[in-house]
Design an enzyme around this catalytic site. Sequence first.
Site, PDB file in Angstrom:
ATOM      1  CG  HIS A   1     -37.169 -36.811 -17.371  1.00 41.33           C
ATOM      2  ND1 HIS A   1     -38.528 -36.603 -17.293  1.00 41.33           N
ATOM      3  CD2 HIS A   1     -36.922 -37.911 -16.626  1.00 41.33           C
ATOM      4  CE1 HIS A   1     -39.076 -37.534 -16.548  1.00 41.33           C
ATOM      5  NE2 HIS A   1     -38.130 -38.348 -16.125  1.00 41.33           N
ATOM      6  CG  ASP A   2     -39.504 -33.517 -19.255  1.00 42.85           C
ATOM      7  OD1 ASP A   2     -39.492 -32.960 -20.366  1.00 42.85           O
ATOM      8  OD2 ASP A   2     -39.508 -34.755 -19.115  1.00 42.85           O
TER       9      ASP A   2
ATOM     10  N   GLY B   1     -37.920 -36.114 -12.240  1.00 43.12           N
ATOM     11  CA  GLY B   1     -38.462 -35.485 -13.428  1.00 43.12           C
ATOM     12  C   GLY B   1     -39.566 -34.492 -13.142  1.00 43.12           C
TER      13      GLY B   1
END
Length: 263
Positions: free
Chosen positions: A121-122, A139
Amino acid sequence: MAAISELAVVEEGAEIGEGVEIGPFAYVSAKAKIGDRTTIGQCARIDGDTTIGEECRIFSHAVVGSIPQDLKFHGEEVKLIIGDRNTIREFTLLNPGTEGGGGVTKIGNDNLFMGYVHVAHDCIIGDRCIFANAATLAGHVEVGNGVVVGGMTPIHQFVKIGDLAMIAGASALSQDIPPYCLAEGNRAVLRGLNLTGLRRNLPRETVNELRVAYKELFERGKPLKEAAEALLAGAESEEVKAMCRFVLETKRGIPYERMKDDK
C-alpha cells in the site's frame, strides 16, 4: 473492440478500452478502468478502484488492486493507478493505498514486475523500473526512475530509492539509497555507483562527475551531510545536485560503511 472470454467475469460498470483482451476465468471489478490494448491473462484478478493504462500485459494469476495488507485498513475508498506499457507477471500482488498514506498506490510507465513481486500500500514507483522475481516492497516505499531491484529482496516501509539505483538480489534494504548508487547485502549497504546503468543512460562526463561526488560523500570519512552541503554549493551537474539533495533530505539515513578521512 475488446476480446473478452465468455468464461471471464467483468462486472457491470467496468470501463474497458479498445482492443483489450481478457482471458478465461479472469475477474475485473466494477470500478476498474482498463486502457486500450491491455491484455489480462487467464485467472488474473483486477480488483477494487484500479486504473490500468494502455498496452499493459497482466499475466496469469496476478492479483492487482486487492485490499491492502494493513490492519489499519477499514474499507475506506482507496485507489491503485498504473500507467502505460507495464508488464505484470504471474502471481504478482499490487495493493492500493491506505488512508494513512493518501489513499493511492501509483505506478508509472514501462515497468517490469517479474513473478511473485509484491508492491504494498501507498508505494510510489516511477518509470522503467525492473523488479526481479519475489522482490517485495513494504508500505509507503518510493522508487525513482530506472531502478533495478534484484530477486528475493525485501524493502522496508518508508524507504526511498533514487533514480537509476540498483539493489542486488537477496539483499535486505532498510535505509534510503541515493540515486545512481548500487547497494548489496543483508542489511544492504552502498557498494559504489551503478556504473552499468549509468553508462547506458548518461554521458561519460556526467558519470565521471558522479564518481568524484560519490568518493567525496562516502569514501572521505567526512560527516555525510556536511560533505553533501559542500558539494551542492559548487556542483554544476544536475545529477550531482540530485544526489546531494537526496542525502540532505533522507529520513531513514544512508547505509554506507564509514571510513577514516584519507587526507
